[in-house]
Scaffold this motif. Structure first.
Motif, PDB file in Angstrom:
ATOM      1  N   ALA B  71       0.831  -1.210   0.000  1.00 12.77           N
ATOM      2  CA  ALA B  71       0.000   0.000   0.000  1.00 12.77           C
ATOM      3  C   ALA B  71       0.865   1.260   0.000  1.00 12.77           C
ATOM      4  CB  ALA B  71      -0.941  -0.007   1.202  1.00 12.77           C
ATOM      5  N   LEU B  72       1.993   1.225   0.727  1.00 15.97           N
ATOM      6  CA  LEU B  72       2.871   2.399   0.781  1.00 15.97           C
ATOM      7  C   LEU B  72       3.460   2.692  -0.595  1.00 15.97           C
ATOM      8  CD1 LEU B  72       4.325   4.600   2.449  1.00 15.97           C
ATOM      9  CD2 LEU B  72       6.171   2.986   2.803  1.00 15.97           C
ATOM     10  N   ALA B  73       3.865   1.610  -1.300  1.00 19.35           N
ATOM     11  CA  ALA B  73       4.432   1.792  -2.639  1.00 19.35           C
ATOM     12  C   ALA B  73       3.395   2.413  -3.571  1.00 19.35           C
ATOM     13  CB  ALA B  73       4.911   0.448  -3.186  1.00 19.35           C
ATOM     14  N   LEU B  74       2.125   1.981  -3.387  1.00 20.31           N
ATOM     15  CA  LEU B  74       1.030   2.510  -4.195  1.00 20.31           C
ATOM     16  C   LEU B  74       0.841   4.009  -3.925  1.00 20.31           C
ATOM     17  CD1 LEU B  74      -0.683   0.702  -6.075  1.00 20.31           C
ATOM     18  CD2 LEU B  74      -2.494   0.804  -4.350  1.00 20.31           C
ATOM     19  N   LEU B  75       0.809   4.351  -2.638  1.00 22.50           N
ATOM     20  CA  LEU B  75       0.646   5.751  -2.225  1.00 22.50           C
ATOM     21  C   LEU B  75       1.817   6.589  -2.723  1.00 22.50           C
ATOM     22  CD1 LEU B  75      -1.083   7.712  -0.373  1.00 22.50           C
ATOM     23  CD2 LEU B  75       0.665   7.311   1.346  1.00 22.50           C
ATOM     24  N   ALA B  76       3.033   6.004  -2.626  1.00 20.27           N
ATOM     25  CA  ALA B  76       4.217   6.714  -3.072  1.00 20.27           C
ATOM     26  C   ALA B  76       4.137   6.996  -4.568  1.00 20.27           C
ATOM     27  CB  ALA B  76       5.471   5.907  -2.753  1.00 20.27           C
ATOM     28  N   ARG B  77       3.576   6.024  -5.341  1.00 22.21           N
ATOM     29  CA  ARG B  77       3.489   6.225  -6.779  1.00 22.21           C
ATOM     30  C   ARG B  77       2.453   7.312  -7.098  1.00 22.21           C
ATOM     31  NH1 ARG B  77       2.084   1.161 -10.076  1.00 22.21           N
ATOM     32  NH2 ARG B  77       3.218   0.115  -8.414  1.00 22.21           N
ATOM     33  N   LEU B  78       1.363   7.366  -6.263  1.00 27.10           N
ATOM     34  CA  LEU B  78       0.324   8.372  -6.479  1.00 27.10           C
ATOM     35  C   LEU B  78       0.807   9.774  -6.117  1.00 27.10           C
ATOM     36  CD1 LEU B  78      -2.941   6.648  -5.202  1.00 27.10           C
ATOM     37  CD2 LEU B  78      -2.458   7.461  -7.512  1.00 27.10           C
ATOM     38  N   LEU B  79       1.368   9.894  -4.888  1.00 23.26           N
ATOM     39  CA  LEU B  79       1.737  11.221  -4.384  1.00 23.26           C
ATOM     40  C   LEU B  79       3.192  11.556  -4.645  1.00 23.26           C
ATOM     41  CD1 LEU B  79      -0.074  11.173  -0.918  1.00 23.26           C
ATOM     42  CD2 LEU B  79      -0.776  12.344  -3.000  1.00 23.26           C
ATOM     43  N   GLY B  80       3.981  10.533  -5.021  1.00 21.56           N
ATOM     44  CA  GLY B  80       5.426  10.699  -5.157  1.00 21.56           C
ATOM     45  C   GLY B  80       5.857  11.936  -5.922  1.00 21.56           C
ATOM     46  N   PRO B  81       5.372  12.126  -7.152  1.00 21.34           N
ATOM     47  CA  PRO B  81       5.831  13.277  -7.943  1.00 21.34           C
ATOM     48  C   PRO B  81       5.583  14.614  -7.252  1.00 21.34           C
ATOM     49  CG  PRO B  81       4.635  11.713  -9.304  1.00 21.34           C
ATOM     50  CD  PRO B  81       4.465  11.244  -7.894  1.00 21.34           C
ATOM     51  N   ALA B  82       4.385  14.771  -6.667  1.00 16.62           N
ATOM     52  CA  ALA B  82       4.055  16.034  -6.003  1.00 16.62           C
ATOM     53  C   ALA B  82       4.954  16.244  -4.783  1.00 16.62           C
ATOM     54  CB  ALA B  82       2.591  16.047  -5.589  1.00 16.62           C
ATOM     55  N   LEU B  83       5.108  15.183  -3.948  1.00 11.72           N
ATOM     56  CA  LEU B  83       5.943  15.308  -2.747  1.00 11.72           C
ATOM     57  C   LEU B  83       7.407  15.511  -3.136  1.00 11.72           C
ATOM     58  CD1 LEU B  83       4.384  12.511  -0.516  1.00 11.72           C
ATOM     59  CD2 LEU B  83       4.376  14.952  -0.063  1.00 11.72           C
ATOM     60  N   HIS B  84       7.837  14.768  -4.164  1.00 13.49           N
ATOM     61  CA  HIS B  84       9.228  14.858  -4.587  1.00 13.49           C
ATOM     62  C   HIS B  84       9.590  16.274  -5.008  1.00 13.49           C
ATOM     63  CE1 HIS B  84      13.007  13.066  -5.846  1.00 13.49           C
ATOM     64  NE2 HIS B  84      12.955  13.825  -6.927  1.00 13.49           N
ATOM     65  N   ALA B  85       8.618  16.948  -5.638  1.00 14.91           N
ATOM     66  CA  ALA B  85       8.863  18.303  -6.118  1.00 14.91           C
ATOM     67  C   ALA B  85       9.200  19.247  -4.967  1.00 14.91           C
ATOM     68  CB  ALA B  85       7.651  18.811  -6.889  1.00 14.91           C
ATOM     69  N   VAL B  86       8.661  18.997  -3.764  1.00 14.59           N
ATOM     70  CA  VAL B  86       8.963  19.862  -2.626  1.00 14.59           C
ATOM     71  C   VAL B  86       9.986  19.222  -1.688  1.00 14.59           C
ATOM     72  CG1 VAL B  86       6.815  21.161  -2.670  1.00 14.59           C
ATOM     73  CG2 VAL B  86       6.912  19.004  -1.416  1.00 14.59           C
ATOM     74  N   GLY B  87      10.647  18.150  -2.123  1.00 17.81           N
ATOM     75  CA  GLY B  87      11.756  17.589  -1.353  1.00 17.81           C
ATOM     76  C   GLY B  87      11.360  16.656  -0.233  1.00 17.81           C
ATOM     77  N   VAL B  88      10.114  16.147  -0.246  1.00 13.07           N
ATOM     78  CA  VAL B  88       9.665  15.252   0.822  1.00 13.07           C
ATOM     79  C   VAL B  88       9.534  13.829   0.272  1.00 13.07           C
ATOM     80  CG1 VAL B  88       7.824  14.733   2.450  1.00 13.07           C
ATOM     81  CG2 VAL B  88       8.402  17.100   1.951  1.00 13.07           C
ATOM     82  N   PRO B  89      10.342  12.879   0.760  1.00  9.05           N
ATOM     83  CA  PRO B  89      10.162  11.489   0.353  1.00  9.05           C
ATOM     84  C   PRO B  89       8.817  10.962   0.859  1.00  9.05           C
ATOM     85  CG  PRO B  89      12.250  11.821   1.521  1.00  9.05           C
ATOM     86  CD  PRO B  89      11.436  13.050   1.715  1.00  9.05           C
ATOM     87  N   ALA B  90       8.135  10.132   0.056  1.00  9.44           N
ATOM     88  CA  ALA B  90       6.805   9.643   0.439  1.00  9.44           C
ATOM     89  C   ALA B  90       6.821   8.908   1.776  1.00  9.44           C
ATOM     90  CB  ALA B  90       6.256   8.738  -0.661  1.00  9.44           C
ATOM     91  N   ASP B  91       7.948   8.265   2.113  1.00  9.34           N
ATOM     92  CA  ASP B  91       8.030   7.523   3.382  1.00  9.34           C
ATOM     93  C   ASP B  91       7.822   8.418   4.600  1.00  9.34           C
ATOM     94  OD1 ASP B  91       8.969   4.760   2.563  1.00  9.34           O
ATOM     95  OD2 ASP B  91      10.414   6.024   1.516  1.00  9.34           O
ATOM     96  N   VAL B  92       8.123   9.721   4.456  1.00  7.68           N
ATOM     97  CA  VAL B  92       8.050  10.635   5.598  1.00  7.68           C
ATOM     98  C   VAL B  92       6.628  11.170   5.801  1.00  7.68           C
ATOM     99  CG1 VAL B  92       9.050  12.739   6.596  1.00  7.68           C
ATOM    100  CG2 VAL B  92      10.464  11.244   5.233  1.00  7.68           C
ATOM    101  N   LEU B  93       5.759  10.990   4.777  1.00  7.90           N
ATOM    102  CA  LEU B  93       4.397  11.525   4.851  1.00  7.90           C
ATOM    103  C   LEU B  93       3.626  11.058   6.103  1.00  7.90           C
ATOM    104  CD1 LEU B  93       2.413  13.349   3.313  1.00  7.90           C
ATOM    105  CD2 LEU B  93       1.500  11.293   2.236  1.00  7.90           C
TER     106      LEU B  93
END
Lengths: 195, 182
Positions: B71-93
């Motif tokens: 599920a985390l990998a799925l969420l990371a793929r969904l939100l990853g690009p947006a979070l990555h743009a501001v320097g936040v790895p999805a794992d930290v969400l």
């Protein structure tokens, strides 16, 4: 809120695992293995917690926190313009801030609660269920996390095998000073507006 | 900048040893029964470890399921690009979501991130700074206001949560600035 997030994490995992056929490794084993890891992690850091809170108690008993509170007085007097500069409320607030600055969260809470009682005693609100200006400021400061030495985090990093556990201290100080200043400014702004 | 970095480095290296020495020597000078007082406080440390154990286990189990199920990998793929743009790895969400709500819960996530990514990785450092530079807003509000019977808390919740958000942003900025993203 916390209920929703916690249950949500587990249910989202169960649904995903069911759809991808990974119920055993993805849920059952994951839950029990992770629970075991949780216990191992707490045991690994118990030693550091015991040592640090021992030091914290000596700092309290020797009056070191009191001394730091005196140093902080000129900085924090203007932050609480509604309080008497020599009153017991400001004294308790300074002790609370001093304990927080040293990263002694355990010692900070009793001082903070004492400060709240003193603030309630000199509150200018007609209804005793309404927070006074100084109360809001004290809480805002505490929630923003005024810290200079994030002692417990350093302990956790050491327990996790970091080669330099204290390397995050400067970034932590910068972030917590910045967010505290932001919180105090916002508080001053909204305080006037809501009068 | 080099001077600043050197100064920061010195602060990081010296702060803890200095506190140890300063606190204990000050205790001796003030005629405190240093060793026995230390032991009293040390007992609090054992209590504290016992009190956080249920939090850590409950969060580790929930996060373990969320991660290992995919599920985390799925969420990371969904939100990853947006979070990555501001320097936040999805794992930290998850840490950012739980930090204002539960101190024990946030601690559990931080420990999990330190273990998964290593304490000296970008994620590990960001989690450490997030954990250290903000506090559990909802807990503090309920304990402090509850203690004196305040029910109208005015603008304190709004300011507390906005300050948390500012703390997250500053944590990302300063970790990248002072420690890099490696």
């Amino acid at each position: 809120m916390l209920n929703v997030i916690w249950v949500g994490l587990i249910v989202a995992g169960v649904v995903t695992a069911a759809l991808t056929g990974r119920l055993d490794a993805g849920v059952t084993r994951a839950a029990f293995e992770s629970a075991k890891l949780g216990v191992e992690n707490v045991i690994a850091m118990t030693g550091v917690l015991i040592f640090w809170l021992g030091i914290a108690r000596v700092a309290e008993a020797s009056g070191l926190i009191e001394s730091l509170a005196r140093v902080l007085r000129p900085v924090f007097r203007p932050v609480f313009p509604s309080l008497r500069p020599d009153g017991p409320a400001l004294r308790a607030i300074l002790l609370n801030v001093a304990a927080n600055v040293l990263g002694l969260g355990q010692a900070a809470t009793p001082f903070g609660l004492k400060a709240m009682r003193e603030l309630q005693a000199c509150s200018d609100q007609e209804d005793p269920a309404v927070a006074s200006d100084a109360m809001v400021t004290l809480l805002v400061m505490n929630t923003a996390g005024v810290t200079l030495i994030p002692a417990t985090v350093i302990a956790y990093r050491a327990a996790a095998g970091s080669h330099d556990p204290a390397q995050i201290v400067p970034a932590t100080i910068a972030a917590s000073l910045g967010s505290t200043a932001f919180a105090l400014a916002l508080d001053a702004l909204l305080r006037r507006r809501r009068r | 900048m080099a001077v600043l970095t050197a100064a920061m480095d010195a602060v990081a290296r010296w702060s803890i040893p200095l506190i140890f020495a300063l606190v204990l020597l000050w205790g001796l000078r003030k005629k405190v029964d240093v060793y026995n007082v230390f032991l009293e406080g040390a007992r609090d440390g054992l209590d504290l470890a016992g009190r956080i154990l249920p939090y850590v286990v409950s969060i580790f189990a929930a996060l373990g399921i969320f991660r290992d199920s995919g599920a985390l990998a799925l969420l990371a793929r969904l939100l990853g690009p947006a979070l990555h743009a501001v320097g936040v790895p999805a794992d930290v969400l998850p840490l950012m979501l739980i930090r204002p709500l539960s101190g024990g819960g946030a601690l559990g996530i931080t420990l999990d991130l330190l273990r998964q990514h290593g304490p000296d990785s970008y994620v590990g450092r960001l989690a450490s700074v997030l954990q250290g530079s903000t506090d559990t807003t909802f807990y503090i509000l309920s304990v402090y206001f509850g203690a004196v019977g305040i029910r109208k808390i005015r603008h304190s919740l709004v300011v507390g949560l906005l300050a948390d958000l500012m703390g997250f942003v500053l944590a990302v900025v300063f970790v990248r600035l002072l420690l890099g993203t490696a």
